[in-house]
Design an enzyme around this catalytic site. Structure first.
Site, short mmCIF file in Angstrom:
data_model
loop_
_atom_site.label_atom_id
_atom_site.label_comp_id
_atom_site.label_asym_id
_atom_site.label_seq_id
_atom_site.Cartn_x
_atom_site.Cartn_y
_atom_site.Cartn_z
N SER A 42 -25.92 39.85 -24.52
CA SER A 42 -24.48 39.75 -24.70
C SER A 42 -24.31 40.04 -26.13
O SER A 42 -23.89 38.98 -26.92
CB SER A 42 -23.73 38.64 -24.22
OG SER A 42 -24.28 37.37 -25.24
N HIS A 162 -26.20 36.03 -18.77
CA HIS A 162 -27.78 35.45 -18.52
C HIS A 162 -28.12 35.01 -17.41
O HIS A 162 -29.10 34.28 -17.22
CB HIS A 162 -27.85 34.21 -19.70
CG HIS A 162 -27.53 34.68 -21.15
ND1 HIS A 162 -27.66 33.82 -22.09
CD2 HIS A 162 -27.56 35.76 -21.58
CE1 HIS A 162 -27.76 34.69 -23.17
NE2 HIS A 162 -27.43 35.72 -22.96
N GLN A 170 -20.95 31.52 -20.59
CA GLN A 170 -22.34 31.75 -20.55
C GLN A 170 -23.23 30.54 -20.60
O GLN A 170 -24.43 30.65 -20.11
CB GLN A 170 -22.73 32.84 -21.65
CG GLN A 170 -24.06 33.18 -21.90
CD GLN A 170 -23.90 34.38 -23.03
OE1 GLN A 170 -23.56 35.43 -22.85
NE2 GLN A 170 -24.30 33.87 -24.40
N GLU A 171 -22.96 29.82 -21.60
CA GLU A 171 -23.90 28.65 -21.79
C GLU A 171 -23.09 27.25 -22.05
O GLU A 171 -22.01 27.13 -22.45
CB GLU A 171 -24.53 28.86 -23.43
CG GLU A 171 -25.03 30.30 -23.33
CD GLU A 171 -25.52 30.59 -24.84
OE1 GLU A 171 -25.87 29.54 -25.75
OE2 GLU A 171 -25.79 31.78 -24.95
N GLU A 212 -32.41 31.72 -20.62
CA GLU A 212 -32.35 30.88 -21.49
C GLU A 212 -33.17 29.75 -20.74
O GLU A 212 -33.19 28.58 -21.72
CB GLU A 212 -31.40 30.70 -22.43
CG GLU A 212 -30.64 31.86 -22.83
CD GLU A 212 -29.85 31.89 -24.11
OE1 GLU A 212 -29.34 30.69 -23.99
OE2 GLU A 212 -29.55 32.90 -24.84
N ASP A 249 -20.69 27.98 -25.09
CA ASP A 249 -20.61 29.36 -25.58
C ASP A 249 -19.99 30.33 -24.35
O ASP A 249 -20.43 30.55 -23.62
CB ASP A 249 -22.12 29.89 -25.88
CG ASP A 249 -22.08 31.50 -26.43
OD1 ASP A 249 -20.81 31.87 -26.58
OD2 ASP A 249 -23.29 32.10 -26.76
N GLU A 292 -18.33 28.11 -28.96
CA GLU A 292 -18.84 29.50 -29.59
C GLU A 292 -18.07 30.53 -28.88
O GLU A 292 -17.92 30.63 -27.55
CB GLU A 292 -20.31 29.58 -29.45
CG GLU A 292 -20.91 30.84 -29.99
CD GLU A 292 -22.43 30.82 -29.84
OE1 GLU A 292 -23.03 29.92 -29.78
OE2 GLU A 292 -23.06 31.85 -29.31
N ASP A 319 -19.91 34.15 -33.04
CA ASP A 319 -21.21 34.75 -32.93
C ASP A 319 -20.90 36.21 -32.68
O ASP A 319 -21.01 37.10 -34.09
CB ASP A 319 -21.83 34.32 -31.61
CG ASP A 319 -22.83 35.13 -31.04
OD1 ASP A 319 -23.32 35.77 -31.81
OD2 ASP A 319 -23.42 34.85 -29.75
N LYS A 344 -28.10 34.89 -36.28
CA LYS A 344 -28.95 35.60 -35.58
C LYS A 344 -29.67 36.53 -36.43
O LYS A 344 -28.89 37.51 -36.64
CB LYS A 344 -28.62 36.08 -34.25
CG LYS A 344 -27.93 35.15 -33.28
CD LYS A 344 -27.18 36.09 -32.32
CE LYS A 344 -26.87 35.21 -30.95
NZ LYS A 344 -25.96 35.99 -30.03
N HIS A 372 -31.49 31.59 -31.55
CA HIS A 372 -32.47 32.53 -30.67
C HIS A 372 -31.56 33.54 -30.25
O HIS A 372 -30.25 33.63 -30.29
CB HIS A 372 -33.21 31.78 -29.59
CG HIS A 372 -32.24 31.29 -28.45
ND1 HIS A 372 -32.64 30.97 -27.28
CD2 HIS A 372 -31.15 30.92 -28.60
CE1 HIS A 372 -31.52 30.66 -26.38
NE2 HIS A 372 -30.47 30.58 -27.35
N ARG A 373 -32.25 34.56 -29.40
CA ARG A 373 -31.40 35.61 -28.64
C ARG A 373 -31.99 35.19 -27.18
O ARG A 373 -32.61 34.67 -26.94
CB ARG A 373 -31.83 36.95 -28.90
CG ARG A 373 -31.62 37.52 -30.35
CD ARG A 373 -30.14 37.48 -30.54
NE ARG A 373 -29.34 37.88 -29.84
CZ ARG A 373 -28.39 38.85 -30.17
NH1 ARG A 373 -28.49 39.53 -31.27
NH2 ARG A 373 -27.38 39.21 -29.35
N SER A 374 -31.22 35.91 -26.27
CA SER A 374 -31.70 35.70 -24.85
C SER A 374 -32.88 36.25 -24.43
O SER A 374 -33.77 35.85 -23.63
CB SER A 374 -30.52 36.05 -23.86
OG SER A 374 -30.18 37.24 -24.31
N LYS A 395 -29.84 26.34 -31.80
CA LYS A 395 -29.61 26.46 -30.54
C LYS A 395 -30.70 27.49 -30.14
O LYS A 395 -30.94 28.42 -30.52
CB LYS A 395 -28.45 26.94 -30.07
CG LYS A 395 -27.95 28.29 -30.20
CD LYS A 395 -26.71 28.71 -29.17
CE LYS A 395 -26.62 30.25 -29.03
NZ LYS A 395 -25.43 30.63 -28.20
#
Ligand code: 2PG
Ligand code: MG
Length: 424
Positions: A42, A162, A170-171, A212, A249, A292, A319, A344, A372-374, A395
């Site tokens: 994303s 994800h 998403q998170e 993730e 997020d 986020e 982000d 990131k 991190h990234r996915s 995260k």
């Protein structure tokens, strides 16, 4: 003083089985530093460009061109330079590319060298990578930060891009805010993770995981996801809002069409202000302390509304909004939108620029979260970066899948071996 005598890049793979770049930087003392570049799903529209080959191989996602750019063009430019001169090296790489988004040679090529240079310098200096980043911040910015272990945000329930489920956000992350050290933070978080799995399975749902490592069940709606996380916190003998807080997020750009925010899972189409109210209600009802990308990256009016309504009681993280870019962050600070930035390094493409963006956030009282990234690898550079720069938050996914757990395990070792570095 050590000197760079060569570089070598190859194509390796990330946690989704997609090609990515790995690079070694060799020094005249016989040692080398190595790094691997992560990759997002994303992505923000203003991120630096990840160069992908045009060939059909690997579903069009090969990175042989980026690898070749390192081996043939970029690597030779930094021969004979002391790897401690990170800023000078990054400048050479960036100006030889010459584009504003690193699209000529690829941000994945430039970042791979930039990171491997940092690793090689820490090895040449016989210091840990986090100590090296601490020194680097001082060299580049002219000020010190206190090193600290970052508070983790663990993404234990995955939706959006994800996961293959009906959850729009998403998170869903847990923050073990009440833990006295990182060890305890991980004990609590992993106990909650296992209890969440039991709760999901007991309801007859699938406990398979998303990109993730968080579970990805089909649930009625976003609120249902928060509720089962709260249940898993309580089942673990912990208190929501005291021991454990919750972070979201939304990655809202993924479900904004220019006019409305569409929540598929709950059959709702909301305007910006309605979506702000939706988030505000969640914050009022549950111990959510960080959101986020609550709004789309271009919906600055929505961001203003959100910041006005929730900004005092909740961390609001940009982000896709800021893409780790100092100039874009400065614009957002002027507008007064958000109050924190997700960091990131592949969004911007070099260590020096990453450090300068964090400095800008520090100067203006915006919090930074290293992320991190996915699509990840076993590379744990972000753990050291978070500590060395003392940013206070990281995260890096669920405590599941080695590409995520590697970062947490690295933080556990650093805490164990450095009694002076404390959880922030
Ligand atoms: C995010 C990230 C990492 P991606 O949106 O914050 O969790 O996802 O790497 O896919 O952009
Ligand atoms: Mg995000």
């Amino acid at each position: 003083m050590a000197k760079i005598i060569g570089t070598k890049a190859i194509q390796v793979f990330d946690s989704r089985g997609v090609p990515t770049v790995s690079c070694k930087v060799f020094l005249d003392n016989g040692s080398y530093g190595i790094a691997m570049v992560p990759s997002g799903a994303s992505t923000g529209s203003k991120e630096a460009l990840e160069l992908r080959d045009e060939a059909n191989k690997y579903h069009g996602k090969g990175v042989q061109d980026a690898v070749q750019n390192i081996n043939d063009i970029l690597g030779p430019l930094i021969i004979d330079i002391d790897p401690n001169n990170q800023e000078e090296i990054d400048k050479i790489l960036i100006s030889s590319d010459g584009t504003s988004d690193k699209s000529k040679y690829g941000a994945n090529a430039i970042l791979a060298i930039s990171l491997a240079v940092s690793h090689s310098a820490s090895i040449a200096n016989k210091i840990s990578l986090h100590d090296h980043f601490y020194n680097l911040y001082e060299n580049i910015v002219g000020e010190n930060q206190v090193q600290s272990i970052p508070m983790p945000m663990l993404n234990i329930l995955n939706g959006g891009e994800h996961a293959n489920n009906n959850i729009d956000i998403q998170e869903f992350m847990i923050i073990p805010s009440g833990a006295k050290n990182f060890n305890q933070a991980m004990q609590w978080s992993t106990e909650i993770y296992v209890n969440l799995k039991k709760i999901i399975e007991d309801s007859g749902l699938s406990s398979s995981v998303g990109d993730e490592g968080g579970f990805a069940p089909d649930l009625k709606n976003n609120e249902e996801a928060i509720k089962i996380i709260i249940d898993s916190i309580i089942k673990s003998g912990l208190e929501p809002g005291e021991d454990i807080n919750i972070a979201l997020d939304c990655a809202a750009s993924e479900f904004f069409d220019g006019n409305s925010y569409t929540l598929k899972g709950e059959n709702k189409k909301l305007s910006s202000s309605e979506f702000v109210d939706y988030l505000d209600k969640l914050v009022e009802k549950y111990p959510i302390t960080s959101i986020e990308d609550g709004m789309d990256e271009n919906d600055h009016n929505g961001w203003k509304l959100l910041t006005k309504k929730i900004g005092k009681k909740c961390q609001l993280v940009g982000d896709d909004l800021f893409v780790t870019n100092k100039d874009i962050l400065e614009g957002g600070i002027k507008e007064g939108i958000a109050n924190a930035i997700l960091i990131k390094f592949n969004q911007v493409g070099s260590i020096t620029e990453t450090i300068k963006t964090i400095e800008c956030a520090n100067k203006h009282g915006y919090k930074s979260i290293i992320s991190h990234r996915s699509g990840e690898t076993e590379d744990t550079t972000i753990a050291d970066l978070a500590i060395g720069l003392g940013v206070g938050q990281i995260k890096t996914g669920a405590p599941c899948r080695s590409d995520r757990v590697a970062k947490y395990n690295r933080l556990l070792w650093i805490e164990e071996e450095n009694s002076h570095i404390l959880l922030k």
